[in-house]
Design an enzyme around this catalytic site. Structure first.
Site, short mmCIF file in Angstrom:
data_model
loop_
_atom_site.label_atom_id
_atom_site.label_comp_id
_atom_site.label_asym_id
_atom_site.label_seq_id
_atom_site.Cartn_x
_atom_site.Cartn_y
_atom_site.Cartn_z
N GLY A 9 0.82 -1.21 0.00
CA GLY A 9 0.00 0.00 0.00
C GLY A 9 0.85 1.25 0.00
N THR A 11 1.34 3.26 -2.58
CA THR A 11 1.00 4.25 -3.62
C THR A 11 0.29 5.47 -3.04
OG1 THR A 11 -1.07 3.06 -4.04
CG2 THR A 11 0.81 2.52 -5.46
N GLY A 13 -1.08 7.57 1.02
CA GLY A 13 -1.27 7.59 2.47
C GLY A 13 -0.07 7.16 3.30
N PHE A 14 -0.33 6.33 4.32
CA PHE A 14 0.71 5.92 5.28
C PHE A 14 1.87 5.20 4.58
CE2 PHE A 14 -3.00 5.14 8.45
CZ PHE A 14 -3.06 6.49 8.75
N ARG A 34 -1.30 -1.61 -6.21
CA ARG A 34 -1.77 -2.08 -7.53
C ARG A 34 -1.50 -1.05 -8.62
NH1 ARG A 34 -7.66 -2.89 -5.39
NH2 ARG A 34 -6.88 -0.96 -4.45
N ARG A 35 -1.40 0.22 -8.26
CA ARG A 35 -1.24 1.27 -9.28
C ARG A 35 0.25 1.39 -9.64
NH1 ARG A 35 -4.99 5.56 -6.18
NH2 ARG A 35 -4.19 4.32 -4.44
N ASN A 87 0.63 -2.89 5.37
CA ASN A 87 -0.23 -1.72 5.52
C ASN A 87 -1.41 -1.67 4.56
OD1 ASN A 87 -0.71 1.34 5.87
ND2 ASN A 87 0.04 1.24 3.76
N TYR A 153 -15.78 -3.48 8.54
CA TYR A 153 -14.43 -2.87 8.60
C TYR A 153 -13.84 -3.10 9.99
CZ TYR A 153 -10.55 0.38 8.57
OH TYR A 153 -9.29 0.92 8.68
N PHE A 190 -8.04 7.36 2.34
CA PHE A 190 -8.88 6.35 3.00
C PHE A 190 -10.39 6.67 2.91
CE2 PHE A 190 -11.07 5.04 6.90
CZ PHE A 190 -10.84 3.68 6.91
#
Ligand code: NDP
Ligand code: 8X3
Length: 253
Positions: A9, A11, A13-14, A34-35, A87, A153, A190
């Site tokens: 993760g 790409t 944010g954190f 994924r990007r 993450n 969630y 998010f």
């Protein structure tokens, strides 16, 4: 030799700010998301800015085979992973239990629980061989207290909390540190993802708050990872000053 961190993760944010924090401190990076265009851009930027090496490793954490093959297929010199920042994750929807979308539930469970566990398992196998490593798992205040319309969630983040404890117990004999980080509201992509592109609703989450910045969380992750070898932060909850837990906020003047 430089130390190596693998970040899922990365790409946004954190994950993205943590990549920059570790690069600034001389780590080489393996970055996932994924990007692919964003991963490649970030790698190039951080390599140039900090004179480190960066290896883009795009895959969807929900794809069991892609996770296992990508990590076991890393070039030998990239297999000595010192830190995993596990993450990648998301929330989808903020609906009452009876009204929630089953597809949202499936994606959250597949990503936040199953994908999360696949990545940790694949990387832990490399760490076990070296009797060395630190797994930093991304939980949430949502995994400490259930809030209204948080249902699935919250359940996925409770599962992260349980798996974080499980990893620490089961990997103890291999000298592997395991840390759970549990942030409150932080302004990343998010909420835009959670509200499916509805930016106005996403912004309202932060009304009356100065939410955490992704850089704040990156600083905390760096702190956890840079402690001496005999010291492990097991579990750490971090919120902005106006948030007490997953439910209580102060939004007054
Ligand atoms: P962002 O939406 O900014 O970042 C999410 C990252 O996860 C992106 O890089 C995205 O990359 C990646 N990701 C999502 N699904 C997948 C997948 N299937 N495979 C690979 N990568 C994936 O949000 P945050 O930075 O805020 O979120 C990061 C983590 O922090 C999540 O686990 C979230 O639950 C948690 N968290 C967030 C809080 C907040 O308030 N922001 C508070 C507490 C916890 P890409 O789309 O390119 O695949
Ligand atoms: C993200 C924080 O409070 O939106 O995990 O669940 S919250």
């Amino acid at each position: 030799m430089a130390k190596i961190i693998l970040i899922t993760g990365a790409t946004s944010g954190f994950g993205k700010t943590t990549a920059e924090k570790f690069a600034a401190n001389g780590y080489d990076l393996i970055l996932n998301g994924r990007r692919t265009d964003r991963l490649n851009e970030l790698c190039t930027k951080l390599e140039t800015k900090y004179n480190i090496a960066c290896y883009p490793l795009p895959f969807d954490v929900r794809d069991e085979k892609a996770v296992m093959n990508s990590i076991s297929g890393l070039p030998e010199e990239w297999k000595s992973i010192d830190v995993l920042f596990n993450n990648a994750g998301l929330a989808l929807g903020r609906d009452y239990f009876d009204e929630a979308d089953l597809n949202d539930w499936n994606i959250m469970v597949d990503t936040n629980v199953k994908g999360f566990a696949y990545v940790a398992k694949a990387v832990s196998q490399l760490m076990v061989k070296r009797k060395h490593g630190h797994i930093i798992n991304m939980g949430s205040v949502a995994g400490k207290l259930v809030y209204e319309r948080g249902n699935m969630y919250c359940a996925t983040k409770y599962a992260v909390d349980a798996l974080n404890q499980a990893m620490r117990i089961d990997l103890l004999r291999h000298n592997i540190k395991v840390t759970g980080i549990h942030p409150g509201a932080a302004e990343t992509e998010f909420s835009i993802v959670r509200f499916k592109g509805d930016e106005d609703t996403a912004k309202k989450i932060y009304d009356g708050l100065e939410p955490l910045k992704p850089e704040d969380v990156a600083d905390v992750i760096w702190y956890c990872a840079s402690l001496p070898p005999h010291v492990c932060i097991n579990d750490l909850t971090i919120t902005c000053t106006r948030q007490a837990d997953g439910i209580y906020f102060y939004r007054g003047n």
